[in-house]
Design a protein around this motif. Structure first.
Motif, PDB file in Angstrom:
ATOM      1  N   TYR A 273       1.079   3.333  -8.388  1.00 54.13           N
ATOM      2  CA  TYR A 273       0.670   1.979  -8.769  1.00 54.13           C
ATOM      3  C   TYR A 273      -0.671   1.673  -8.102  1.00 54.13           C
ATOM      4  O   TYR A 273      -1.222   2.487  -7.380  1.00 54.13           O
ATOM      5  CB  TYR A 273       1.696   0.967  -8.284  1.00 54.13           C
ATOM      6  CG  TYR A 273       2.871   0.685  -9.197  1.00 54.13           C
ATOM      7  CD1 TYR A 273       3.264  -0.621  -9.442  1.00 54.13           C
ATOM      8  CD2 TYR A 273       3.615   1.692  -9.789  1.00 54.13           C
ATOM      9  CE1 TYR A 273       4.352  -0.924 -10.236  1.00 54.13           C
ATOM     10  CE2 TYR A 273       4.706   1.416 -10.594  1.00 54.13           C
ATOM     11  CZ  TYR A 273       5.072   0.096 -10.819  1.00 54.13           C
ATOM     12  OH  TYR A 273       6.148  -0.187 -11.606  1.00 54.13           O
ATOM     13  N   GLN A 274      -1.159   0.463  -8.314  1.00 55.11           N
ATOM     14  CA  GLN A 274      -2.358  -0.016  -7.638  1.00 55.11           C
ATOM     15  C   GLN A 274      -2.109  -1.424  -7.127  1.00 55.11           C
ATOM     16  O   GLN A 274      -1.249  -2.139  -7.648  1.00 55.11           O
ATOM     17  CB  GLN A 274      -3.559  -0.006  -8.577  1.00 55.11           C
ATOM     18  CG  GLN A 274      -3.425  -0.981  -9.736  1.00 55.11           C
ATOM     19  CD  GLN A 274      -4.543  -0.848 -10.753  1.00 55.11           C
ATOM     20  OE1 GLN A 274      -4.989   0.245 -11.056  1.00 55.11           O
ATOM     21  NE2 GLN A 274      -4.990  -1.975 -11.289  1.00 55.11           N
ATOM     22  N   LEU A 275      -2.851  -1.797  -6.080  1.00 59.01           N
ATOM     23  CA  LEU A 275      -2.756  -3.176  -5.610  1.00 59.01           C
ATOM     24  C   LEU A 275      -3.170  -4.096  -6.748  1.00 59.01           C
ATOM     25  O   LEU A 275      -4.110  -3.789  -7.495  1.00 59.01           O
ATOM     26  CB  LEU A 275      -3.645  -3.402  -4.397  1.00 59.01           C
ATOM     27  CG  LEU A 275      -3.206  -2.689  -3.113  1.00 59.01           C
ATOM     28  CD1 LEU A 275      -4.272  -2.825  -2.043  1.00 59.01           C
ATOM     29  CD2 LEU A 275      -1.879  -3.232  -2.613  1.00 59.01           C
TER      30      LEU A 275
ATOM     31  N   ALA B  80       2.455   1.576  -3.495  1.00 56.73           N
ATOM     32  CA  ALA B  80       1.435   1.948  -4.486  1.00 56.73           C
ATOM     33  C   ALA B  80       1.215   3.453  -4.457  1.00 56.73           C
ATOM     34  O   ALA B  80       1.160   4.111  -5.505  1.00 56.73           O
ATOM     35  CB  ALA B  80       0.128   1.198  -4.217  1.00 56.73           C
TER      36      ALA B  80
ATOM     37  N   ILE C 197       1.870  -5.043  -6.297  1.00 55.90           N
ATOM     38  CA  ILE C 197       1.304  -3.847  -6.916  1.00 55.90           C
ATOM     39  C   ILE C 197       1.691  -3.840  -8.384  1.00 55.90           C
ATOM     40  O   ILE C 197       2.712  -4.416  -8.772  1.00 55.90           O
ATOM     41  CB  ILE C 197       1.741  -2.549  -6.211  1.00 55.90           C
ATOM     42  CG1 ILE C 197       3.265  -2.381  -6.227  1.00 55.90           C
ATOM     43  CG2 ILE C 197       1.197  -2.519  -4.782  1.00 55.90           C
ATOM     44  CD1 ILE C 197       3.752  -1.051  -5.647  1.00 55.90           C
TER      45      ILE C 197
ATOM     46  N   GLU D 215       0.826  -1.205   0.000  1.00 54.71           N
ATOM     47  CA  GLU D 215       0.000   0.000   0.000  1.00 54.71           C
ATOM     48  C   GLU D 215       0.865   1.262   0.000  1.00 54.71           C
ATOM     49  O   GLU D 215       0.569   2.230  -0.708  1.00 54.71           O
ATOM     50  CB  GLU D 215      -0.945  -0.010   1.204  1.00 54.71           C
ATOM     51  CG  GLU D 215      -2.040  -1.052   1.058  1.00 54.71           C
ATOM     52  CD  GLU D 215      -2.879  -1.249   2.308  1.00 54.71           C
ATOM     53  OE1 GLU D 215      -2.501  -0.745   3.394  1.00 54.71           O
ATOM     54  OE2 GLU D 215      -3.918  -1.928   2.197  1.00 54.71           O
TER      55      GLU D 215
END
Length: 152
Positions: A30-32, A25, A62, A22
């Motif tokens: 970025y995103q999970l 990210a 991520i 987290e």
């Protein structure tokens, strides 16, 4: 002739993989990583794959929302970090002004760095110091588990 290769993962050892995922990210935009196709959640996928429930928090990842940059994987390890990283990430807080690589004015660059540092400190990073070299300045930080990185 060498065989062509590409980066599949950048991998971090971690005590708490989800927390670091987290944090990074946020740091990198970025995103999970979403669960695999056919599964609504990672828990559903892990149960289907017979992964023991006590291991469900042992990894996280991520991904770049644009699908261009490498996936970053966080794996739980039992031992704590004990020394300086031999490899670290540099997070650029600003963008080039045009396709020719024009750098924004230094005041804008430093303001962008300061804003990114503040955002990451609020998310759990700690500041180690500022480095000035060759006409550039950047900030050295530690992520929530002590891994060094720079905001440039």
């Amino acid at each position: 002739m060498p065989i062509a290769s590409e980066i599949f993962n950048l991998t971090f050892d971690a005590a708490d993989p989800r927390r670091l995922a987290e944090f990074w990210a946020l740091a990198l935009g970025y995103q999970l990583e979403p669960p695999p196709e056919g599964f609504a959640t990672w828990e559903e996928a892990l149960a289907a794959w017979n992964v023991p429930e006590d291991q469900w928090q042992s990894a996280s990842a991520i991904i770049d929302p644009g699908g261009v940059l490498p996936r970053i994987f966080f794996q739980q390890v039992p031992e704590p970090k004990t020394s300086k990283n031999r490899v670290h990430l540099d997070v650029r807080a600003w963008r080039y002004t045009d396709a020719s690589g024009g750098r924004p004015p230094e005041a804008e660059v430093q303001a962008a760095i300061a804003a990114k540092v503040a955002e990451l400190v609020a998310a759990g990073a700690t500041v180690s110091g500022t480095v000035e070299q060759y006409g550039n300045a950047w900030t050295v930080l530690h992520d929530p588990e002590g891994n060094e990185f720079c905001v440039v």
